[in-house]
Structure formats: C-alpha cells, structure tokens
Design an enzyme around this catalytic site. Structure first.
Site, PDB file in Angstrom:
ATOM      1  N   CYS A   2       3.669  53.399 -70.258  1.00 33.20           N
ATOM      2  CA  CYS A   2       3.930  52.356 -69.292  1.00 33.20           C
ATOM      3  C   CYS A   2       2.788  52.318 -68.296  1.00 33.20           C
ATOM      4  O   CYS A   2       2.614  53.221 -67.483  1.00 33.20           O
ATOM      5  CB  CYS A   2       5.251  52.608 -68.574  1.00 33.20           C
ATOM      6  SG  CYS A   2       5.629  51.362 -67.338  1.00 33.20           S
ATOM      7  N   GLU A 103       3.646  46.082 -72.240  1.00 33.23           N
ATOM      8  CA  GLU A 103       2.955  46.898 -73.246  1.00 33.23           C
ATOM      9  C   GLU A 103       1.966  45.988 -73.958  1.00 33.23           C
ATOM     10  O   GLU A 103       2.218  44.789 -74.111  1.00 33.23           O
ATOM     11  CB  GLU A 103       3.935  47.479 -74.272  1.00 33.23           C
ATOM     12  CG  GLU A 103       5.019  48.372 -73.703  1.00 33.23           C
ATOM     13  CD  GLU A 103       4.547  49.775 -73.323  1.00 33.23           C
ATOM     14  OE1 GLU A 103       3.320  50.041 -73.427  1.00 33.23           O
ATOM     15  OE2 GLU A 103       5.389  50.577 -72.906  1.00 33.23           O
TER      16      GLU A 103
END
Length: 226
Positions: A2, A103
């Site tokens: 992340c 992402e």
DNA sequence: CCAGACGTTGTT
DNA sequence: GTCTGG
DNA sequence: CCAGACGTTGTT
DNA sequence: GTCTGG
C-alpha cells in the site's frame, strides 16, 4: 502493498465513524495520501483522538530520519520481530483511518506505465489500516518526530488479481482489538486478508501517479484500453 | 571485541 | 537499542 | 506507490 | 540503475 490511499470524508463523519472524542480541527478530505506526508493516526491509549504523523516509520535509534521513506509498510508476518518494528509492535500500535487505497498493475501484454486501480469497501464506508507508530528524537532539543507504517499481509482473491500483498484492513471490533490487545497471538490473528466479497476495485486516472495531485479526479473511474 | 545493519515492494 | 558478521 | 534526480566549488 | 522526496 500500500503506497497511496484516500480518506475523503469530512471531520464530523470521521469523528462519528471512529468514535473520536472530538473532530480533528485541521482535517481535510484527502484523495491522494503519499509516503512522507502527514497522516491522521489514532494511537493506543486512553484518549481517542487523531494525531498527525509522518507516513514512513523512523526507528527511534535511527541516525537520520530519511530512512523512514523506505519503511512505509511492515510485513505482518515478521513485524513483531524485526528490529525496526519490534518495539512499536509491542506497545505502539495504531489505526490509520482510510476509505480507499491504490495499487498499480502492469497490464498483460502491454508496456509503459503501470495502471493505477482504486480499492474500497462495497458499502463505501471508511475502515482503518493496522499500523505501528514511533517517536524519533532529533539531536538537540527540537520536537520529536512521530511517524507510522502500514502493515501488509497476503492478498485476498480480489487483490491477488493485482498484487501479491495488500494492507491489513480493520473494521468494527478488530479496531479496538488491534489498539488494546495484549497477546501476540491475539494481535497476529487480526492481521489477515480482509474478505474480498466486501471490497470492490476499478481503474483510475494516472493523475494519481503524481503525489502532489490531491483532488477527486484521483478516484474517478476510467476505462482501460484493451 | 567492534562495525554495520536494521525494510518493503517490484523490476517502466 | 539490539543483533549479526568479521 | 511514482517522479525526478543523479555534482562540486565557491559566490552575482 | 538506484536513491531521494513527496
């Protein structure tokens, strides 16, 4: 992993969603939170408030705070033992409020820049990343630097289509459990992939690539050319 | 003993 | 600060 | 995570 | 290619 996230709700909604003593005064919605920037954090302890910390954990023994930019994530499987995270895992856990994260994926059969995707809950409501925080005291008498990191775990079936890691997401009882748990086994039981059925994903504009762009355009859906 | 590392991810 | 490598 | 720099000396 | 900054 992340490396970018959002927390787009206003201060009153944040107070309600995370049962805070008060709404944070300097709060503003964020559409593109990047490493090294200040993030709102709820830490363990009796008071339930949002405090500002730098994203990228600086170990308390570090000579130079710049190492923090490499410690934006900590592997849940090993954080309790790694020198950089061990102390924080024991006594300095935190929640980092969010309502989505990004992402990047290399589209199959394509070259060039990777395509960003935005992940959030199907119900659209916020959640917390499981985090660790640390205090770094610079030489001299300056203010200590507070910093934090986001734990990662194996991906669920949704995230696995994009990456081999995902952040640890907590909601409901698990949030208090992470902040106030006292057994290592109990804590590690919380660090598992969040159920894929409750999440959704879509492609977004590459505007989000630029850490300085922090507008709603970052989460606007786009079509990915085949 | 001292010196040096201490972390994660993906690889355009 | 604490561990590993030399 | 991506974007952007990546160097030194000496000084208008 | 690799590191730093945001």
């Amino acid at each position: 992993m992340c490396g970018r996230f959002t927390i787009t709700i206003d201060a009153d909604s944040l107070q309600m969603a995370f049962d805070l003593e008060s709404a944070p005064p300097d709060w503003k919605p964020r559409y593109n939170v990047a490493p090294t920037q200040m993030v709102g954090v709820i830490r363990e302890g009796p008071r339930r408030l949002v405090e500002w910390m730098r994203w990228g954990l600086v170990p308390f023994w570090a000579k130079d705070p710049s190492v923090g930019s490499q410690l934006i994530n900590a592997r849940a499987e090993t954080a309790a033992e790694k020198p950089s995270f061990r102390r924080a895992f024991q006594a300095q856990r935190c929640l980092i409020p969010a309502d989505g994260f990004f992402e990047w994926k290399q589209e199959v059969g394509q070259k060039g820049p990777r395509q960003p995707y935005y992940f959030r809950m199907r119900d659209g409501r916020p959640f917390a990343f499981a985090g660790l925080w640390e205090r770094w005291q610079p030489e001299g008498a300056a203010e200590p630097l507070l910093s934090c990191t986001i734990l990662t775990c194996a991906p669920n079936t949704l995230l696995a289509q994009y990456h081999n890691r995902m952040p640890v997401l907590l909601r409901g009882e698990a949030m208090g459990g992470w902040l106030h748990g006292d057994s290592r086994a109990g804590l590690e039981a919380l660090l598992r992939p969040y159920p894929a059925e409750e999440m959704t994903a879509y492609a977004v504009s590459r505007l989000v690539n630029r850490a300085g762009v922090d507008t709603a355009e970052c989460i606007q859906k786009v079509e990915v050319s085949a």
